[in-house]
Design an enzyme around this catalytic site. Structure first.
Site, PDB file in Angstrom:
ATOM      1  CG  HIS A 129      93.714  44.685  41.032  1.00 42.46           C
ATOM      2  ND1 HIS A 129      94.107  44.539  42.341  1.00 42.46           N
ATOM      3  CD2 HIS A 129      93.155  45.911  40.953  1.00 42.46           C
ATOM      4  CE1 HIS A 129      93.801  45.617  43.016  1.00 42.46           C
ATOM      5  NE2 HIS A 129      93.223  46.482  42.195  1.00 42.46           N
TER       6      HIS A 129
HETATM    7  C1  T46 Z   1      92.514  49.075  43.932  1.00 42.50           C
HETATM    8  C2  T46 Z   1      93.567  49.300  44.945  1.00 42.50           C
HETATM    9  C3  T46 Z   1      94.109  50.688  44.945  1.00 42.50           C
HETATM   10  C4  T46 Z   1      85.896  44.280  49.477  1.00 42.50           C
HETATM   11  O1  T46 Z   1      85.234  43.370  50.023  1.00 42.50           O
HETATM   12  N1  T46 Z   1      85.296  45.473  49.186  1.00 42.50           N
HETATM   13  C5  T46 Z   1      85.982  46.497  48.604  1.00 42.50           C
HETATM   14  O2  T46 Z   1      85.399  47.572  48.348  1.00 42.50           O
HETATM   15  C6  T46 Z   1      87.364  46.295  48.276  1.00 42.50           C
HETATM   16  C7  T46 Z   1      88.178  47.401  47.609  1.00 42.50           C
HETATM   17  C8  T46 Z   1      87.954  45.101  48.584  1.00 42.50           C
HETATM   18  N2  T46 Z   1      87.223  44.112  49.183  1.00 42.50           N
HETATM   19  C9  T46 Z   1      87.886  42.852  49.554  1.00 42.50           C
HETATM   20  C10 T46 Z   1      88.412  42.025  48.388  1.00 42.50           C
HETATM   21  C11 T46 Z   1      89.579  41.297  49.000  1.00 42.50           C
HETATM   22  O3  T46 Z   1      89.117  40.120  49.658  1.00 42.50           O
HETATM   23  O4  T46 Z   1      89.041  43.186  50.345  1.00 42.50           O
HETATM   24  C12 T46 Z   1      90.097  42.265  50.087  1.00 42.50           C
HETATM   25  C13 T46 Z   1      91.362  42.988  49.681  1.00 42.50           C
HETATM   26  O5  T46 Z   1      91.171  43.560  48.372  1.00 42.50           O
HETATM   27  P1  T46 Z   1      92.368  43.651  47.321  1.00 42.50           P
HETATM   28  O6  T46 Z   1      93.247  42.482  47.456  1.00 42.50           O
HETATM   29  O7  T46 Z   1      91.762  43.921  45.965  1.00 42.50           O
HETATM   30  O8  T46 Z   1      93.155  44.946  47.848  1.00 42.50           O
HETATM   31  P2  T46 Z   1      94.272  45.782  47.090  1.00 42.50           P
HETATM   32  O9  T46 Z   1      94.862  46.673  48.124  1.00 42.50           O
HETATM   33  O10 T46 Z   1      95.195  44.907  46.328  1.00 42.50           O
HETATM   34  O11 T46 Z   1      93.476  46.656  46.006  1.00 42.50           O
HETATM   35  C14 T46 Z   1      92.564  47.649  46.423  1.00 42.50           C
HETATM   36  C15 T46 Z   1      91.298  47.620  45.580  1.00 42.50           C
HETATM   37  O12 T46 Z   1      90.713  46.308  45.615  1.00 42.50           O
HETATM   38  C16 T46 Z   1      91.542  47.975  44.149  1.00 42.50           C
HETATM   39  O13 T46 Z   1      90.316  48.277  43.528  1.00 42.50           O
HETATM   40  O14 T46 Z   1      92.540  49.673  42.865  1.00 42.50           O
HETATM   41  O15 T46 Z   1      93.159  48.946  46.282  1.00 42.50           O
END
Ligand code: T46
Length: 142
Positions: free
Chosen positions: A55
């Site tokens: 993303h």
């Molecule tokens: C990024 C990389 C390095 C929340 O509820 N609050 C939060 O502050 C965050 C970051 C995520 N979430 C929820 C959203 C999803 O349901 O946690 C779940 C996993 O998030 P995501 O799939 O976006 O995780 P990554 O590891 O793919 O990405 C994360 C960050 O979202 C993103 O901003 O740059 O780490």
């Protein structure tokens, strides 16, 4: 590409058995990172070889660091890709807005810590790669 690899300030004890402490400060006035943090999070418990991310952010700027383990970050600005390995607590990666990222866990249980400039807002994520390429093209044309 709009990212910076920085060395976090580190203080090591005279006796190496006591280890080291590294730190960062946000804000202007010669501090380590130009933006203020509103949110800190970490990603942990990930198996080796797994990929996360896929993303970009429209507004959010972030500092990523890996206090334990080794994680590859692939950064894509819509034209080319670069790869950075976070394999030391002292390495900080500042990702400015508008960059597609993918994280690959090189070592099981590596920990990814992130200091973010914005509160969590799913609306400022771009999670579709075609939409990301359109976003980059639109920004160039404006
Ligand atoms: C990024 C990389 C390095 C929340 O509820 N609050 C939060 O502050 C965050 C970051 C995520 N979430 C929820 C959203 C999803 O349901 O946690 C779940 C996993 O998030 P995501 O799939 O976006 O995780 P990554 O590891 O793919 O990405 C994360 C960050 O979202 C993103 O901003 O740059 O780490």
């Amino acid at each position: 590409m709009d990212y910076e690899l920085i060395q976090l300030r580190t203080v090591s004890d005279e006796n190496p058995k006591y280890g080291s402490l590294c730190f960062m400060e946000s804000g202007h006035d010669g501090k380590d990172i130009s933006f203020e943090f509103k949110r800190i999070y970490c990603v942990y418990g990930v198996d080796a070889g797994l990929h996360r991310g896929f993303h970009a952010h429209k507004r959010n700027e972030q500092l990523l660091f890996c206090p334990y383990g080794s994680i590859e970050i692939i950064i894509d600005d819509g034209k080319s890709k670069e790869s950075v390995i976070l394999d030391s607590p002292k390495k900080g990666l500042v990702l400015h807005a508008g960059l597609w990222r993918e994280m690959i866990w090189i070592k099981k249980d590596s920990v990814l810590c992130v200091a973010a400039s914005e509160y969590y807002d799913p609306r400022e994520y771009i999670r579709d790669y075609s939409e990301f390429l359109r976003y980059v093209a639109d920004k160039e044309n404006n």
